[in-house]
Write an enzyme that holds these catalytic residues in place. Structure first.
Site, PDB file in Angstrom:
ATOM      1  N   CYS A   1       0.813  -1.219   0.000  1.00 32.31           N
ATOM      2  CA  CYS A   1       0.000   0.000   0.000  1.00 32.31           C
ATOM      3  C   CYS A   1       0.848   1.271   0.000  1.00 32.31           C
ATOM      4  O   CYS A   1       0.569   2.210  -0.752  1.00 32.31           O
ATOM      5  CB  CYS A   1      -0.946  -0.008   1.202  1.00 32.31           C
ATOM      6  SG  CYS A   1      -0.161  -0.423   2.773  1.00 32.31           S
TER       7      CYS A   1
ATOM      8  N   HIS B   1      -3.101   6.481   4.337  1.00 32.70           N
ATOM      9  CA  HIS B   1      -1.666   6.543   4.586  1.00 32.70           C
ATOM     10  C   HIS B   1      -1.116   7.889   4.108  1.00 32.70           C
ATOM     11  O   HIS B   1      -1.508   8.388   3.048  1.00 32.70           O
ATOM     12  CB  HIS B   1      -0.928   5.441   3.828  1.00 32.70           C
ATOM     13  CG  HIS B   1      -1.104   4.069   4.388  1.00 32.70           C
ATOM     14  ND1 HIS B   1      -1.818   3.799   5.528  1.00 32.70           N
ATOM     15  CD2 HIS B   1      -0.626   2.865   3.944  1.00 32.70           C
ATOM     16  CE1 HIS B   1      -1.776   2.491   5.768  1.00 32.70           C
ATOM     17  NE2 HIS B   1      -1.067   1.912   4.820  1.00 32.70           N
TER      18      HIS B   1
END
Length: 342
Positions: free
Chosen positions: A132, A244
């Site tokens: 990710c 994130h």
């Protein structure tokens, strides 16, 4: 005519998001199967907002023959066992786990960055989805690398607990609640308290002192973008549920001003530049949840090196960091190779 699609790990955070995104993007589907572990067999799950309800099938007994593509979101152990079974049955695997990422016979794909590499999927009938934190970073780096050639990257991540799955999200919620009422906030999933804290430790430690998450960012970026780029990463878990963030410092071979970088990023595929030098003129994780884009803010020149820039990068890790990228790979595979849909 559409595709016969399988989502493996359909009951997890990423699997559910894959179903949502397939429905949102109106992926051409003739039939879809939701597959998970035996304990979920028979449960029902929504196919996004389509109004269709899917019954979970048992991965142990699922026959992949006759299906076109399988999106795997069930972890490395499941991929190790069942991805080759799917591939051998003629169902192309798009795997979100780390198991195949560094296999030289498996392409590691971010469509905005290295779509040209997807053709090698035929070697094993498997395509890997990157980590990710890597996925959003290479989307930001690619157009800048094309413009001025990147020599070195220093990245610090601020990774949400959803990257650790539902158990990570539950722990942040429970610890936060417990602290407010004066109860214990002992860690269970994470190594230390995550509520109102940050933990500079994601995945296992390696012999050189880095963590496996940091290693992934290094080797995956080299495989996807350019093996000559030097990278160092520090990966940190933060008390954010989804999204994130990354602070990225870049050193280039050639000169690239902040203004030119902003212009390039403004036109780059998959990127949304939000960079106003004023209060609130940047994107935070809360604002990226549910969005497709990789958001870039705080683009500025670094005077400590000859050709340097710093920037801030934010993305929904369950989407571009996992499910969205997998669906984009499926779209690319359909356009370039399978070409079944009308």
């Amino acid at each position: 005519m559409g595709y016969r699609m399988v989502v493996v790990g359909a009951t997890g955070n990423v699997g559910r998001e894959m179903l949502n995104i397939l429905a949102e993007r109106q992926f051409p589907i003739e039939e879809i199967a939701a597959v998970a572990s035996p304990r979920s067999t028979g449960d029902e799950i929504d196919f996004g907002d389509s109004g269709k309800v899917l019954k979970i099938r048992n991965i142990e007994h699922f026959d992949f023959a006759g299906w076109d593509m399988a999106l795997f979101a069930a972890g490395s152990e499941v991929s190790k066992i069942h991805a080759p079974r799917s591939a051998a049955a003629g169902c192309t695997v798009i795997d979100n786990s780390s198991f195949y990422r560094m296999d030289p016979d498996v392409p590691l794909i971010v469509p905005e960055v290295n779509a040209q590499d997807i053709g090698s999927y035929s070697r094993k009938n498997i395509i890997a989805n990157p980590n990710c934190s890597t996925a959003q970073m290479v989307v930001a780096l690619k157009p800048l690398h094309d413009a001025a050639r990147i020599k070195r990257v220093v990245v610090s991540t601020y990774q949400s607990v959803s990257g650790a799955g539902k158990s990570g999200m539950d722990e942040l919620f429970e610890q936060s609640r417990n602290i407010f009422v004066g109860d214990s906030a002992e860690p269970n999933h994470f190594t230390k308290q995550i509520a109102f804290n940050v933990i500079p430790h994601i995945d296992v430690f390696l012999d050189d002192g880095s963590t496996k998450e940091e290693w992934k960012m290094v080797v995956e970026t080299k495989k996807i973008l350019d093996p000559k780029i030097k990278i160092t990463a520090t990966c940190v878990r933060v008390p954010v549920f989804v999204g994130h963030s990354e602070s990225i410092n870049i050193e280039f071979e050639n000169e690239l001003s902040a203004a030119d970088a902003q212009r390039i990023l403004r036109e780059a595929p998959g990127v949304m530049l939000v960079d106003k030098r004023e209060d609130g003129g940047y994107v935070t994780p809360v604002e990226c949840v549910g969005e497709y884009a990789t958001y870039i803010s705080r683009v500025r020149e670094d005077p400590t090196v000859e050709n340097g820039l710093s920037l801030w990068c934010v993305s929904d890790n369950l989407r571009k960091g996992a499910a969205l990228n997998a669906v984009q790979i499926a779209e690319l595979l359909g356009r370039k190779h399978l070409k079944k849909a009308a």
